[in-house]
Design an enzyme around this catalytic site. Structure first.
Site, PDB file in Angstrom:
ATOM      1  N   HIS A  34       0.864  -1.295  -0.043  1.00 13.04           N
ATOM      2  CA  HIS A  34       0.133   0.069   0.081  1.00 13.04           C
ATOM      3  C   HIS A  34       0.908   1.265  -0.027  1.00 13.04           C
ATOM      4  CE1 HIS A  34      -2.651   3.020   1.233  1.00 13.04           C
ATOM      5  NE2 HIS A  34      -3.855   2.073   1.293  1.00 13.04           N
ATOM      6  N   GLU A  81      -6.758   5.623   2.085  1.00 15.48           N
ATOM      7  CA  GLU A  81      -6.714   6.279   0.732  1.00 15.48           C
ATOM      8  C   GLU A  81      -7.766   7.310   0.594  1.00 15.48           C
ATOM      9  OE1 GLU A  81      -6.563   2.911  -1.827  1.00 15.48           O
ATOM     10  OE2 GLU A  81      -7.078   3.919  -3.776  1.00 15.48           O
ATOM     11  N   ARG A 114      -6.433  10.887   0.012  1.00 13.55           N
ATOM     12  CA  ARG A 114      -6.315  11.358  -1.059  1.00 13.55           C
ATOM     13  C   ARG A 114      -7.507  11.319  -2.164  1.00 13.55           C
ATOM     14  NH1 ARG A 114      -3.159   6.725  -3.565  1.00 13.55           N
ATOM     15  NH2 ARG A 114      -3.318   5.842  -1.214  1.00 13.55           N
ATOM     16  N   ARG A 166      -2.880   1.146  -6.705  1.00 12.34           N
ATOM     17  CA  ARG A 166      -1.920   1.325  -5.416  1.00 12.34           C
ATOM     18  C   ARG A 166      -0.482   0.608  -6.088  1.00 12.34           C
ATOM     19  NH1 ARG A 166      -5.874  -1.396  -0.696  1.00 12.34           N
ATOM     20  NH2 ARG A 166      -6.786   0.564  -0.255  1.00 12.34           N
ATOM     21  N   HIS A 171       0.484  -5.114   2.675  1.00 12.51           N
ATOM     22  CA  HIS A 171      -0.925  -4.605   3.064  1.00 12.51           C
ATOM     23  C   HIS A 171      -1.773  -5.758   2.732  1.00 12.51           C
ATOM     24  CE1 HIS A 171      -4.309  -2.376   4.046  1.00 12.51           C
ATOM     25  NE2 HIS A 171      -4.798  -2.526   2.831  1.00 12.51           N
ATOM     26  N   HIS A 172      -1.803  -6.479   1.757  1.00 10.46           N
ATOM     27  CA  HIS A 172      -3.063  -7.465   1.442  1.00 10.46           C
ATOM     28  C   HIS A 172      -2.407  -8.712   0.619  1.00 10.46           C
ATOM     29  CE1 HIS A 172      -7.154  -8.320   0.759  1.00 10.46           C
ATOM     30  NE2 HIS A 172      -6.803  -8.991  -0.489  1.00 10.46           N
ATOM     31  N   ARG A 175      -5.213  -5.245  -6.192  1.00 13.74           N
ATOM     32  CA  ARG A 175      -6.513  -5.074  -5.658  1.00 13.74           C
ATOM     33  C   ARG A 175      -6.825  -3.452  -5.576  1.00 13.74           C
ATOM     34  NH1 ARG A 175      -8.520  -3.711  -0.849  1.00 13.74           N
ATOM     35  NH2 ARG A 175      -6.564  -3.797   0.037  1.00 13.74           N
TER      36      ARG A 175
END
Ligand code: ADP
Length: 448
Positions: free
Chosen positions: A242, A255, A258, A279, A382-383, A422
Protein backbone atom coordinates in the site's frame (compact mmCIF):
# COMPACT_ATOMS: atom_id res chain seq x y z
CA UNK A 1 -18.25 -25.62 23.81
CA UNK A 2 -20.12 -28.49 22.21
CA UNK A 3 -18.62 -31.48 20.42
CA UNK A 4 -20.60 -30.82 17.30
CA UNK A 5 -22.04 -27.89 15.32
CA UNK A 6 -23.72 -27.67 11.93
CA UNK A 7 -20.95 -25.46 10.61
CA UNK A 8 -17.54 -24.46 11.94
CA UNK A 9 -16.29 -21.05 10.82
CA UNK A 10 -12.58 -20.45 11.21
CA UNK A 11 -11.69 -16.80 11.74
CA UNK A 12 -13.73 -13.83 12.96
CA UNK A 13 -12.86 -11.12 10.45
CA UNK A 14 -15.53 -9.69 8.18
CA UNK A 15 -15.71 -12.83 6.05
CA UNK A 16 -16.14 -15.19 9.01
CA UNK A 17 -18.76 -13.08 10.75
CA UNK A 18 -20.72 -12.46 7.53
CA UNK A 19 -20.68 -16.23 6.89
CA UNK A 20 -21.86 -16.96 10.42
CA UNK A 21 -24.73 -14.46 10.30
CA UNK A 22 -25.89 -15.70 6.91
CA UNK A 23 -25.61 -19.39 7.94
CA UNK A 24 -27.74 -18.64 10.97
CA UNK A 25 -30.28 -16.78 8.84
CA UNK A 26 -30.33 -19.86 6.60
CA UNK A 27 -31.41 -21.93 9.58
CA UNK A 28 -28.16 -23.54 10.69
CA UNK A 29 -26.22 -23.34 13.95
CA UNK A 30 -22.67 -22.19 13.28
CA UNK A 31 -19.75 -21.62 15.67
CA UNK A 32 -16.87 -19.20 15.13
CA UNK A 33 -13.32 -19.98 16.27
CA UNK A 34 -10.86 -17.07 16.45
CA UNK A 35 -7.26 -17.64 17.41
CA UNK A 36 -6.55 -14.11 18.61
CA UNK A 37 -7.89 -12.65 21.90
CA UNK A 38 -10.32 -10.37 20.04
CA UNK A 39 -12.60 -10.62 17.02
CA UNK A 40 -12.06 -8.52 13.93
CA UNK A 41 -8.85 -9.64 12.21
CA UNK A 42 -7.44 -7.32 9.60
CA UNK A 43 -10.97 -6.21 8.85
CA UNK A 44 -10.92 -3.93 11.88
CA UNK A 45 -8.04 -2.06 10.21
CA UNK A 46 -9.84 -1.56 6.90
CA UNK A 47 -10.00 2.13 6.21
CA UNK A 48 -11.15 3.16 2.75
CA UNK A 49 -14.65 1.70 2.58
CA UNK A 50 -16.70 -0.85 0.65
CA UNK A 51 -16.99 -0.67 -3.11
CA UNK A 52 -20.35 -1.42 -4.65
CA UNK A 53 -22.23 -0.38 -7.80
CA UNK A 54 -25.87 0.42 -8.59
CA UNK A 55 -26.57 0.92 -4.88
CA UNK A 56 -29.50 2.78 -3.38
CA UNK A 57 -27.09 5.25 -1.76
CA UNK A 58 -25.47 6.05 -5.11
CA UNK A 59 -28.92 6.53 -6.64
CA UNK A 60 -30.06 8.80 -3.80
CA UNK A 61 -27.00 10.97 -4.37
CA UNK A 62 -27.36 11.08 -8.14
CA UNK A 63 -24.22 9.06 -8.82
CA UNK A 64 -24.45 7.13 -12.06
CA UNK A 65 -22.74 3.77 -11.99
CA UNK A 66 -23.14 0.28 -13.38
CA UNK A 67 -22.06 -3.23 -12.46
CA UNK A 68 -20.42 -3.49 -15.88
CA UNK A 69 -18.30 -0.39 -15.27
CA UNK A 70 -17.31 -1.68 -11.82
CA UNK A 71 -16.34 -4.98 -13.49
CA UNK A 72 -14.29 -3.28 -16.22
CA UNK A 73 -12.40 -0.98 -13.85
CA UNK A 74 -11.60 -3.77 -11.39
CA UNK A 75 -10.37 -5.94 -14.24
CA UNK A 76 -8.22 -3.13 -15.59
CA UNK A 77 -6.83 -2.45 -12.12
CA UNK A 78 -5.98 -6.13 -11.73
CA UNK A 79 -4.04 -6.17 -14.99
CA UNK A 80 -6.72 -8.33 -16.64
CA UNK A 81 -5.67 -11.36 -14.58
CA UNK A 82 -8.67 -11.44 -12.21
CA UNK A 83 -10.83 -14.59 -12.04
CA UNK A 84 -13.64 -13.36 -14.28
CA UNK A 85 -16.37 -15.58 -12.85
CA UNK A 86 -15.62 -14.49 -9.29
CA UNK A 87 -15.46 -10.88 -10.45
CA UNK A 88 -18.83 -11.09 -12.21
CA UNK A 89 -20.46 -12.59 -9.14
CA UNK A 90 -18.79 -9.92 -7.01
CA UNK A 91 -20.03 -6.86 -8.89
CA UNK A 92 -23.52 -8.31 -9.42
CA UNK A 93 -23.95 -8.93 -5.68
CA UNK A 94 -22.36 -5.75 -4.42
CA UNK A 95 -25.50 -3.61 -4.13
CA UNK A 96 -27.45 -6.33 -2.32
CA UNK A 97 -24.55 -6.68 0.14
CA UNK A 98 -24.83 -2.96 0.95
CA UNK A 99 -28.58 -3.46 1.56
CA UNK A 100 -27.93 -6.56 3.68
CA UNK A 101 -25.56 -4.60 5.92
CA UNK A 102 -28.04 -1.73 6.11
CA UNK A 103 -30.74 -4.16 7.25
CA UNK A 104 -28.45 -5.05 10.17
CA UNK A 105 -27.93 -1.42 11.15
CA UNK A 106 -24.59 -1.12 9.36
CA UNK A 107 -25.08 1.87 7.12
CA UNK A 108 -22.44 2.80 4.55
CA UNK A 109 -23.96 5.80 2.81
CA UNK A 110 -21.03 8.21 2.52
CA UNK A 111 -19.38 7.95 -0.88
CA UNK A 112 -15.81 8.53 -1.99
CA UNK A 113 -13.40 7.34 -4.68
CA UNK A 114 -10.29 5.15 -4.54
CA UNK A 115 -7.44 4.80 -7.03
CA UNK A 116 -8.47 3.26 -10.34
CA UNK A 117 -12.20 3.89 -9.95
CA UNK A 118 -13.84 6.60 -12.06
CA UNK A 119 -16.96 7.15 -9.95
CA UNK A 120 -17.84 7.41 -6.28
CA UNK A 121 -18.53 3.81 -5.34
CA UNK A 122 -16.52 3.47 -2.11
CA UNK A 123 -19.15 3.36 0.65
CA UNK A 124 -18.11 4.70 4.06
CA UNK A 125 -19.86 5.30 7.38
CA UNK A 126 -21.93 8.46 7.48
CA UNK A 127 -19.60 10.37 9.83
CA UNK A 128 -16.52 9.83 7.62
CA UNK A 129 -14.85 7.47 10.09
CA UNK A 130 -12.80 4.45 8.97
CA UNK A 131 -14.92 1.54 7.81
CA UNK A 132 -13.17 -1.27 9.72
CA UNK A 133 -14.07 -0.57 13.33
CA UNK A 134 -17.58 0.46 12.44
CA UNK A 135 -18.13 -2.70 10.41
CA UNK A 136 -16.60 -5.04 12.99
CA UNK A 137 -18.64 -3.45 15.81
CA UNK A 138 -21.79 -3.91 13.76
CA UNK A 139 -21.02 -7.51 12.80
CA UNK A 140 -20.08 -8.48 16.37
CA UNK A 141 -23.32 -6.93 17.59
CA UNK A 142 -25.30 -8.99 15.06
CA UNK A 143 -23.38 -12.17 15.92
CA UNK A 144 -24.28 -11.67 19.59
CA UNK A 145 -27.90 -10.77 18.87
CA UNK A 146 -28.27 -14.04 17.00
CA UNK A 147 -26.60 -15.93 19.84
CA UNK A 148 -23.93 -17.34 17.56
CA UNK A 149 -21.15 -18.76 19.76
CA UNK A 150 -17.79 -17.04 19.13
CA UNK A 151 -14.72 -18.43 20.89
CA UNK A 152 -11.57 -16.29 21.02
CA UNK A 153 -8.11 -17.70 21.79
CA UNK A 154 -9.36 -20.68 19.78
CA UNK A 155 -6.66 -21.77 17.36
CA UNK A 156 -7.73 -24.15 14.60
CA UNK A 157 -4.75 -26.29 13.62
CA UNK A 158 -6.29 -28.82 11.25
CA UNK A 159 -9.33 -29.39 9.07
CA UNK A 160 -10.51 -32.95 9.60
CA UNK A 161 -11.80 -35.17 6.82
CA UNK A 162 -12.92 -38.71 6.17
CA UNK A 163 -12.94 -40.30 2.72
CA UNK A 164 -12.40 -36.93 1.08
CA UNK A 165 -15.28 -35.26 2.92
CA UNK A 166 -14.59 -32.52 5.47
CA UNK A 167 -16.18 -33.29 8.85
CA UNK A 168 -14.83 -30.79 11.37
CA UNK A 169 -11.67 -29.22 12.80
CA UNK A 170 -9.06 -29.65 15.47
CA UNK A 171 -9.05 -26.63 17.79
CA UNK A 172 -6.95 -25.58 20.78
CA UNK A 173 -8.89 -23.28 23.09
CA UNK A 174 -7.04 -21.14 25.68
CA UNK A 175 -3.94 -23.32 25.25
CA UNK A 176 -5.70 -26.42 26.58
CA UNK A 177 -5.65 -29.89 24.99
CA UNK A 178 -6.57 -29.88 21.27
CA UNK A 179 -10.10 -31.01 20.66
CA UNK A 180 -11.85 -32.44 17.59
CA UNK A 181 -15.13 -30.69 16.83
CA UNK A 182 -17.37 -32.30 14.25
CA UNK A 183 -19.40 -30.35 11.72
CA UNK A 184 -21.21 -30.96 8.46
CA UNK A 185 -19.31 -28.12 6.80
CA UNK A 186 -16.30 -25.89 7.50
CA UNK A 187 -15.87 -22.30 6.30
CA UNK A 188 -12.27 -21.11 6.28
CA UNK A 189 -12.09 -17.34 6.76
CA UNK A 190 -8.61 -17.03 8.25
CA UNK A 191 -7.49 -13.97 6.26
CA UNK A 192 -4.18 -13.52 4.47
CA UNK A 193 -0.52 -14.03 5.31
CA UNK A 194 0.74 -10.45 5.37
CA UNK A 195 2.06 -10.84 8.94
CA UNK A 196 4.01 -13.99 8.11
CA UNK A 197 7.32 -12.66 6.77
CA UNK A 198 8.63 -16.17 5.98
CA UNK A 199 5.71 -16.74 3.66
CA UNK A 200 5.87 -13.24 2.20
CA UNK A 201 9.59 -13.62 1.41
CA UNK A 202 9.07 -17.12 0.05
CA UNK A 203 6.54 -15.92 -2.52
CA UNK A 204 7.94 -12.43 -3.12
CA UNK A 205 11.59 -12.13 -2.02
CA UNK A 206 11.88 -8.45 -2.99
CA UNK A 207 9.55 -7.53 -0.11
CA UNK A 208 12.18 -8.41 2.48
CA UNK A 209 12.57 -5.47 4.87
CA UNK A 210 9.20 -3.85 4.20
CA UNK A 211 6.97 -3.00 7.17
CA UNK A 212 3.58 -4.76 7.31
CA UNK A 213 0.25 -3.20 8.20
CA UNK A 214 -1.20 -6.61 9.08
CA UNK A 215 -2.50 -7.77 12.46
CA UNK A 216 -0.47 -10.56 14.07
CA UNK A 217 -3.03 -13.28 13.28
CA UNK A 218 -2.65 -12.97 9.48
CA UNK A 219 -0.25 -15.88 9.18
CA UNK A 220 -1.65 -17.93 6.30
CA UNK A 221 -2.92 -20.83 8.47
CA UNK A 222 -5.95 -21.42 6.30
CA UNK A 223 -3.88 -21.66 3.13
CA UNK A 224 -1.61 -24.27 4.72
CA UNK A 225 -4.47 -26.32 6.17
CA UNK A 226 -6.28 -26.33 2.84
CA UNK A 227 -3.11 -27.25 0.93
CA UNK A 228 -2.80 -30.28 3.22
CA UNK A 229 -6.21 -31.40 1.99
CA UNK A 230 -5.14 -31.04 -1.64
CA UNK A 231 -6.76 -27.64 -2.23
CA UNK A 232 -5.28 -25.54 -5.02
CA UNK A 233 -3.90 -22.00 -4.68
CA UNK A 234 -3.64 -19.07 -7.08
CA UNK A 235 -1.46 -15.95 -7.27
CA UNK A 236 0.41 -16.48 -3.97
CA UNK A 237 3.16 -14.20 -5.29
CA UNK A 238 0.69 -11.34 -5.73
CA UNK A 239 1.24 -9.35 -2.55
CA UNK A 240 0.02 -5.79 -2.43
CA UNK A 241 2.08 -3.00 -0.99
CA UNK A 242 0.00 0.00 0.00
CA UNK A 243 1.52 3.35 -0.99
CA UNK A 244 0.72 5.37 2.13
CA UNK A 245 1.98 3.72 5.31
CA UNK A 246 3.42 5.64 8.27
CA UNK A 247 6.66 3.72 8.75
CA UNK A 248 7.52 3.96 12.47
CA UNK A 249 4.25 2.37 13.53
CA UNK A 250 3.53 0.53 10.24
CA UNK A 251 0.21 2.33 10.29
CA UNK A 252 -1.81 2.62 7.14
CA UNK A 253 -3.00 6.09 6.17
CA UNK A 254 -6.34 5.65 4.48
CA UNK A 255 -6.72 6.15 0.75
CA UNK A 256 -9.70 8.36 1.59
CA UNK A 257 -7.20 11.15 2.41
CA UNK A 258 -6.33 11.27 -1.29
CA UNK A 259 -9.92 10.47 -2.24
CA UNK A 260 -10.99 13.63 -0.41
CA UNK A 261 -8.36 15.80 -2.08
CA UNK A 262 -4.80 15.29 -0.77
CA UNK A 263 -1.77 15.35 -3.06
CA UNK A 264 1.56 13.54 -2.78
CA UNK A 265 4.82 15.48 -2.95
CA UNK A 266 8.47 14.48 -2.89
CA UNK A 267 11.10 15.78 -0.48
CA UNK A 268 11.81 18.41 -3.15
CA UNK A 269 8.24 19.66 -2.75
CA UNK A 270 6.96 18.59 -6.16
CA UNK A 271 4.09 16.34 -7.14
CA UNK A 272 5.46 13.33 -9.02
CA UNK A 273 2.51 11.09 -10.01
CA UNK A 274 -1.26 10.82 -10.37
CA UNK A 275 -2.22 10.17 -6.74
CA UNK A 276 -5.43 8.42 -7.82
CA UNK A 277 -3.72 5.77 -9.92
CA UNK A 278 -3.94 2.17 -8.69
CA UNK A 279 -1.97 1.15 -5.60
CA UNK A 280 0.71 -0.80 -7.48
CA UNK A 281 1.56 2.19 -9.65
CA UNK A 282 1.50 4.81 -6.89
CA UNK A 283 3.68 2.57 -4.69
CA UNK A 284 6.18 2.12 -7.52
CA UNK A 285 6.33 5.87 -8.12
CA UNK A 286 7.23 6.42 -4.45
CA UNK A 287 9.85 3.65 -4.49
CA UNK A 288 11.38 5.30 -7.57
CA UNK A 289 11.99 8.57 -5.68
CA UNK A 290 15.55 8.96 -4.37
CA UNK A 291 14.33 8.96 -0.73
CA UNK A 292 11.73 6.18 -1.36
CA UNK A 293 9.17 8.11 0.70
CA UNK A 294 6.81 11.05 0.17
CA UNK A 295 4.41 13.41 1.93
CA UNK A 296 0.64 13.51 1.81
CA UNK A 297 -0.24 17.21 1.75
CA UNK A 298 -3.77 18.38 2.59
CA UNK A 299 -5.81 21.13 4.17
CA UNK A 300 -8.40 21.60 6.91
CA UNK A 301 -11.16 20.69 4.45
CA UNK A 302 -9.75 17.21 3.88
CA UNK A 303 -9.29 16.82 7.61
CA UNK A 304 -12.95 17.64 8.22
CA UNK A 305 -14.05 15.04 5.68
CA UNK A 306 -11.78 12.24 6.90
CA UNK A 307 -12.29 11.68 10.59
CA UNK A 308 -9.38 9.25 10.91
CA UNK A 309 -6.96 12.17 10.55
CA UNK A 310 -7.74 13.23 14.13
CA UNK A 311 -6.46 9.84 15.23
CA UNK A 312 -3.35 10.15 13.03
CA UNK A 313 -2.68 13.49 14.72
CA UNK A 314 -3.02 11.96 18.20
CA UNK A 315 -0.45 9.36 17.12
CA UNK A 316 1.95 12.14 16.16
CA UNK A 317 1.91 11.41 12.41
CA UNK A 318 0.67 14.83 11.32
CA UNK A 319 2.78 17.98 10.81
CA UNK A 320 0.90 21.27 10.81
CA UNK A 321 1.45 24.77 9.40
CA UNK A 322 -0.77 27.85 9.36
CA UNK A 323 0.38 28.50 5.81
CA UNK A 324 1.86 26.27 3.11
CA UNK A 325 5.26 27.92 3.68
CA UNK A 326 5.09 27.24 7.42
CA UNK A 327 4.18 23.63 6.73
CA UNK A 328 7.07 23.33 4.26
CA UNK A 329 9.49 24.42 6.98
CA UNK A 330 8.08 21.75 9.32
CA UNK A 331 8.93 19.01 6.83
CA UNK A 332 12.16 20.46 5.52
CA UNK A 333 10.85 21.18 2.04
CA UNK A 334 11.70 24.41 0.17
CA UNK A 335 8.76 26.74 0.99
CA UNK A 336 8.60 28.40 -2.42
CA UNK A 337 8.55 25.04 -4.19
CA UNK A 338 5.72 23.67 -2.05
CA UNK A 339 3.77 26.89 -2.44
CA UNK A 340 4.10 26.72 -6.23
CA UNK A 341 3.10 23.05 -6.20
CA UNK A 342 -0.07 23.72 -4.23
CA UNK A 343 -0.96 26.76 -6.36
CA UNK A 344 -0.54 24.72 -9.53
CA UNK A 345 -2.69 21.97 -8.05
CA UNK A 346 -5.42 24.39 -7.01
CA UNK A 347 -5.49 25.76 -10.53
CA UNK A 348 -5.78 22.20 -11.89
CA UNK A 349 -8.76 21.65 -9.57
CA UNK A 350 -10.38 24.93 -10.68
CA UNK A 351 -9.86 24.06 -14.36
CA UNK A 352 -10.69 20.36 -13.76
CA UNK A 353 -7.53 19.69 -15.75
CA UNK A 354 -4.41 18.12 -14.31
CA UNK A 355 -2.32 18.32 -17.44
CA UNK A 356 0.84 17.45 -15.48
CA UNK A 357 -0.15 14.01 -14.15
CA UNK A 358 -3.59 13.33 -15.59
CA UNK A 359 -5.53 13.00 -12.35
CA UNK A 360 -9.26 13.05 -13.08
CA UNK A 361 -10.88 12.05 -9.76
CA UNK A 362 -10.91 13.46 -6.23
CA UNK A 363 -10.81 17.00 -7.62
CA UNK A 364 -13.96 18.33 -5.93
CA UNK A 365 -12.03 20.49 -3.47
CA UNK A 366 -8.80 22.48 -3.71
CA UNK A 367 -6.27 22.83 -0.90
CA UNK A 368 -6.93 26.35 0.31
CA UNK A 369 -8.38 26.12 3.80
CA UNK A 370 -5.76 26.47 6.52
CA UNK A 371 -4.21 25.09 8.55
CA UNK A 372 -2.29 22.80 6.26
CA UNK A 373 -1.01 19.35 7.04
CA UNK A 374 1.57 16.76 6.00
CA UNK A 375 2.03 13.07 6.78
CA UNK A 376 5.25 11.30 5.77
CA UNK A 377 4.56 7.93 4.15
CA UNK A 378 6.18 5.07 2.23
CA UNK A 379 4.83 1.75 0.94
CA UNK A 380 4.19 -1.21 3.27
CA UNK A 381 2.97 -4.82 2.90
CA UNK A 382 -0.78 -4.70 3.02
CA UNK A 383 -2.83 -7.43 1.39
CA UNK A 384 -2.15 -10.89 0.02
CA UNK A 385 -4.20 -11.07 -3.14
CA UNK A 386 -3.48 -14.72 -3.80
CA UNK A 387 -4.86 -17.60 -1.79
CA UNK A 388 -6.90 -20.76 -2.10
CA UNK A 389 -8.89 -21.33 -5.23
CA UNK A 390 -12.68 -21.17 -4.95
CA UNK A 391 -15.64 -21.10 -7.32
CA UNK A 392 -18.56 -18.66 -7.10
CA UNK A 393 -20.22 -20.95 -4.55
CA UNK A 394 -17.09 -20.45 -2.36
CA UNK A 395 -16.33 -24.18 -2.60
CA UNK A 396 -12.61 -24.87 -2.36
CA UNK A 397 -11.21 -26.42 -5.54
CA UNK A 398 -8.45 -28.94 -6.09
CA UNK A 399 -5.92 -28.74 -8.95
CA UNK A 400 -8.20 -30.93 -11.08
CA UNK A 401 -11.10 -28.52 -10.56
CA UNK A 402 -13.03 -30.89 -8.30
CA UNK A 403 -14.46 -29.61 -5.01
CA UNK A 404 -13.68 -30.89 -1.52
CA UNK A 405 -17.15 -31.69 -0.17
CA UNK A 406 -18.01 -29.68 2.93
CA UNK A 407 -15.16 -27.19 2.54
CA UNK A 408 -15.79 -23.50 1.87
CA UNK A 409 -13.52 -20.45 1.98
CA UNK A 410 -14.07 -16.70 1.76
CA UNK A 411 -12.19 -13.45 2.18
CA UNK A 412 -8.48 -12.72 2.05
CA UNK A 413 -7.63 -16.43 2.40
CA UNK A 414 -8.92 -16.88 -1.15
CA UNK A 415 -7.25 -15.76 -4.37
CA UNK A 416 -8.27 -14.76 -7.88
CA UNK A 417 -10.76 -11.95 -7.49
CA UNK A 418 -8.26 -9.11 -7.40
CA UNK A 419 -5.72 -10.32 -9.95
CA UNK A 420 -2.39 -8.49 -9.81
CA UNK A 421 -3.62 -5.42 -7.99
CA UNK A 422 -6.47 -4.98 -5.57
CA UNK A 423 -8.50 -1.79 -5.84
CA UNK A 424 -8.97 0.07 -2.53
CA UNK A 425 -12.42 -0.71 -1.14
CA UNK A 426 -12.65 -4.09 -2.86
CA UNK A 427 -11.47 -6.14 0.15
CA UNK A 428 -14.37 -5.12 2.36
CA UNK A 429 -16.75 -5.83 -0.52
CA UNK A 430 -15.05 -9.22 -1.06
CA UNK A 431 -15.43 -10.35 2.56
CA UNK A 432 -19.08 -9.33 2.83
CA UNK A 433 -20.19 -10.64 -0.58
CA UNK A 434 -18.31 -13.94 -0.47
CA UNK A 435 -18.55 -14.35 3.32
CA UNK A 436 -22.29 -14.19 2.96
CA UNK A 437 -22.23 -16.62 0.04
CA UNK A 438 -20.09 -19.05 2.09
CA UNK A 439 -22.68 -18.90 4.88
CA UNK A 440 -25.52 -19.59 2.50
CA UNK A 441 -23.78 -22.36 0.55
CA UNK A 442 -22.37 -24.14 3.59
CA UNK A 443 -25.81 -23.99 5.21
CA UNK A 444 -27.44 -25.51 2.12
CA UNK A 445 -24.82 -28.27 2.15
CA UNK A 446 -25.18 -28.89 5.90
CA UNK A 447 -28.96 -29.25 5.51
CA UNK A 448 -28.67 -32.07 2.97
P1 ADP B 1 -11.05 -11.38 6.18
O1 ADP B 1 -10.86 -9.95 5.84
O2 ADP B 1 -10.87 -12.30 5.04
O3 ADP B 1 -12.30 -11.62 6.98
P2 ADP B 1 -9.42 -11.02 8.56
O4 ADP B 1 -7.96 -10.87 8.60
O5 ADP B 1 -10.24 -9.84 8.84
O6 ADP B 1 -9.81 -11.71 7.16
O7 ADP B 1 -9.88 -12.13 9.61
C1 ADP B 1 -9.31 -13.40 9.68
C2 ADP B 1 -9.33 -13.87 11.10
O8 ADP B 1 -8.97 -15.25 11.18
C3 ADP B 1 -8.33 -13.13 11.98
O9 ADP B 1 -9.00 -12.60 13.10
C4 ADP B 1 -7.32 -14.19 12.37
O10 ADP B 1 -6.75 -13.97 13.64
C5 ADP B 1 -8.17 -15.45 12.33
N1 ADP B 1 -7.38 -16.68 12.18
C6 ADP B 1 -6.30 -16.87 11.40
N2 ADP B 1 -5.84 -18.13 11.52
C7 ADP B 1 -6.66 -18.77 12.40
C8 ADP B 1 -6.69 -20.07 12.96
N3 ADP B 1 -5.77 -20.99 12.62
N4 ADP B 1 -7.66 -20.38 13.85
C9 ADP B 1 -8.59 -19.45 14.20
N5 ADP B 1 -8.59 -18.19 13.73
C10 ADP B 1 -7.65 -17.84 12.82
Amino acid sequence: LKDSYDIVIVGSGGAGMAAAIQAKESGMNPVIFEKMPVAGGNTVKASAGMNASETKFQKEQGIEDSNDLFYEETLKGGGGTNDKELLRYFVDHSASAIDWLDSMGIRLNNLTTTGGMSVKRTHRPEDGSAVGEYLVDGLVRNVHEREIPLFVNADVTKINEKDGQVNGVKVTIQGEQPKDITAKAVVVATGGFGANMDMVEKYKPELKGYVSTNQAGSTGDGIKMIQELGGATVDLDQIQIHPTVQQDKAFLITEAVRGEGAILVSQEGNRFFNEMETRDKVSQAIIDLPEKSAYLIFDAGVRERVKAIDFYDEQGFVKTGDSIEALAKEIDVAPTTLKTTVEKWNKAVADKDDSEFGRTTAMDHDLSKGPFYAIKIAPGIHHTMGGVKINTNTQVLKEDGKTIPGLYAAGEVTGGLHGQNRIGGNAVADIIIFGRQAGEQSAAFAKE
